[in-house]
Design a protein around this motif. Sequence first.
Motif, PDB file in Angstrom:
ATOM      1  N   THR A  19     102.969   4.018  46.444  1.00  0.00           N
ATOM      2  CA  THR A  19     103.979   4.070  45.387  1.00  0.00           C
ATOM      3  C   THR A  19     105.098   3.057  45.656  1.00  0.00           C
ATOM      4  O   THR A  19     105.385   2.726  46.794  1.00  0.00           O
ATOM      5  N   ILE A  20     105.737   2.589  44.561  1.00  0.00           N
ATOM      6  CA  ILE A  20     106.917   1.723  44.722  1.00  0.00           C
ATOM      7  C   ILE A  20     108.184   2.526  44.440  1.00  0.00           C
ATOM      8  O   ILE A  20     109.257   1.969  44.221  1.00  0.00           O
ATOM      9  N   ASP A  71      98.223   6.462  33.422  1.00  0.00           N
ATOM     10  CA  ASP A  71      97.610   6.179  34.724  1.00  0.00           C
ATOM     11  C   ASP A  71      96.137   6.519  34.567  1.00  0.00           C
ATOM     12  O   ASP A  71      95.762   7.331  33.722  1.00  0.00           O
ATOM     13  N   ASP A 220      92.136   3.533  31.669  1.00  0.00           N
ATOM     14  CA  ASP A 220      92.239   2.193  32.245  1.00  0.00           C
ATOM     15  C   ASP A 220      93.217   1.384  31.401  1.00  0.00           C
ATOM     16  O   ASP A 220      93.036   1.226  30.195  1.00  0.00           O
ATOM     17  N   MET A 221      94.244   0.882  32.052  1.00  0.00           N
ATOM     18  CA  MET A 221      95.277   0.120  31.324  1.00  0.00           C
ATOM     19  C   MET A 221      94.668  -1.055  30.576  1.00  0.00           C
ATOM     20  O   MET A 221      95.192  -1.486  29.540  1.00  0.00           O
ATOM     21  N   ASN A 239     101.890  -2.292  37.354  1.00  0.00           N
ATOM     22  CA  ASN A 239     101.822  -2.219  38.817  1.00  0.00           C
ATOM     23  C   ASN A 239     100.460  -1.712  39.279  1.00  0.00           C
ATOM     24  O   ASN A 239     100.345  -0.711  40.001  1.00  0.00           O
TER      25      ASN A 239
HETATM   26  C1  LIG Z   1     100.369   0.762  43.276  1.00  0.00           C
HETATM   27  S1  LIG Z   1     100.186   2.324  42.538  1.00  0.00           S
HETATM   28  C2  LIG Z   1     101.763   2.430  41.780  1.00  0.00           C
HETATM   29  C3  LIG Z   1     102.048   3.542  40.981  1.00  0.00           C
HETATM   30  C4  LIG Z   1     103.479   3.689  40.466  1.00  0.00           C
HETATM   31  N1  LIG Z   1     104.015   2.486  39.946  1.00  0.00           N
HETATM   32  C5  LIG Z   1     104.350   4.246  41.545  1.00  0.00           C
HETATM   33  O1  LIG Z   1     105.139   3.517  42.077  1.00  0.00           O
HETATM   34  O2  LIG Z   1     104.240   5.402  41.874  1.00  0.00           O
HETATM   35  C6  LIG Z   1      98.986   1.950  41.338  1.00  0.00           C
HETATM   36  C7  LIG Z   1      98.661   3.061  40.358  1.00  0.00           C
HETATM   37  O3  LIG Z   1      97.739   2.505  39.421  1.00  0.00           O
HETATM   38  C8  LIG Z   1      96.794   3.475  39.077  1.00  0.00           C
HETATM   39  N2  LIG Z   1      95.626   2.776  38.561  1.00  0.00           N
HETATM   40  C9  LIG Z   1      94.591   2.272  39.246  1.00  0.00           C
HETATM   41  N3  LIG Z   1      93.746   1.644  38.408  1.00  0.00           N
HETATM   42  C10 LIG Z   1      94.271   1.769  37.160  1.00  0.00           C
HETATM   43  C11 LIG Z   1      93.858   1.328  35.872  1.00  0.00           C
HETATM   44  N4  LIG Z   1      92.741   0.632  35.701  1.00  0.00           N
HETATM   45  N5  LIG Z   1      94.624   1.638  34.797  1.00  0.00           N
HETATM   46  C12 LIG Z   1      95.744   2.357  34.955  1.00  0.00           C
HETATM   47  N6  LIG Z   1      96.203   2.810  36.168  1.00  0.00           N
HETATM   48  C13 LIG Z   1      95.469   2.504  37.244  1.00  0.00           C
HETATM   49  C14 LIG Z   1      96.566   4.244  40.358  1.00  0.00           C
HETATM   50  O4  LIG Z   1      96.047   5.515  40.088  1.00  0.00           O
HETATM   51  C15 LIG Z   1      97.978   4.285  40.934  1.00  0.00           C
HETATM   52  O5  LIG Z   1      98.647   5.429  40.504  1.00  0.00           O
END
Ligand SMILES: C[S@@+](CC[C@H](N)C(=O)[O-])C[C@H]1O[C@@H](n2cnc3c(N)ncnc32)[C@H](O)[C@@H]1O
Length: 343
Positions: A19-20, A71, A220-221, A239
Amino acid sequence: MKPIPYTALEKAMLPLDGTIAPYVPAILDAYARIVPRARWDEIEMFDYTSGSCLMPMAFAAAGAARVTVNDAAPRSHLAAAFLFGGRKIDPARVEALLTAKRPRLRPHVPTFHFACDYLTAPVCDVFDRLYHADAPAAERAGLRYLAVRWALGFAPSMVDGFEILYTHDPAQLRTIRDVDWRPYLARAANPRKILRALVRDLNAAIDALGPRRFALHLGDMKDLAKTLRPRVPCFVAVNPPTRGLDEYTIDDQLVHSLMANRWLPLSRSRETHLDFWVKRVDAALRHLPRGAHFMVWGGDGSMSFEACKKVWEIYGSPLFISRLGTRDTAPGWGIFEAHKNGV
Ligand SMILES: C[S@@+](CC[C@H](N)C(=O)[O-])C[C@H]1O[C@@H](n2cnc3c(N)ncnc32)[C@H](O)[C@@H]1O
């Protein structure tokens, strides 16, 4: 201007490796120097990868007009469903579920049958009483998020994850040297005290967010970005994982298995880390209208910060950049303004 109640929000956020969240106050401070807080009731906030949900919570608590949360992971969708659902957890309901001889539960496989390598039988019993409670639908997101937070609290840290239980005998666990099982055993022995405090913390966040307009997505974003059309003024957080999806699949195996009520097999992504990140950053940024603000993070994965920045600059101009150190390898984040009208 009312300060953002970070302490309350951080207690309610979903604990997550990667997480950030620690940088969210600095990110919102930087954004407040770009768009004064007094105008945040005009902006729409989008978080394509909400994870812990701290950033969308902070924007909501700061007065953003509307917050859209997404997410790909069910654990974050559940967290968002409770945190942005506006419905508090009823402490009396929790107390009743924990103390009832035979609580009314929905049909399920006892969690201990598949999670016993990480959670003891009493810990699983508490989880089942909350997660599988036969409660009114409107209460389920709260009880399930509470159950997930109860279970996640048995991991010594989110970075290292859960320890394997090589025995379930507390006396033997106490003699193990390489892992200190005492915090685990103390937590397991006091479910009502732990959960009373957790209910207080989670409900405090609901109060802090207040009645706001929210939209929740689970997907999926890359696909969601094709349908969402942010309008200016907006703040878009992008992110995605910088080292691919596999480490999240491993980290999330227990929590997602608890939610699925069966042990889930691991899987491997067929995309390279680079492809995974570039495709998703492109998908989210290419549709942004001129003048949209986007927040991005990078440099701690398969690409250096400078390489990530070259990708971000295709879509926008940097308004604020922050690096976590002076080395070339230091990751960082930035707030950009989109300079092209989305395709
Ligand atoms: C680096 S983490 C950061 C999460 C958030 N910004 C935080 O700080 O808590 C990346 C997040 O992206 C999500 N993620 C992974 N693949 C994804 C996708 N294809 N579409 C959307 N979210 C995704 C993961 O489940 C995770 O929660």
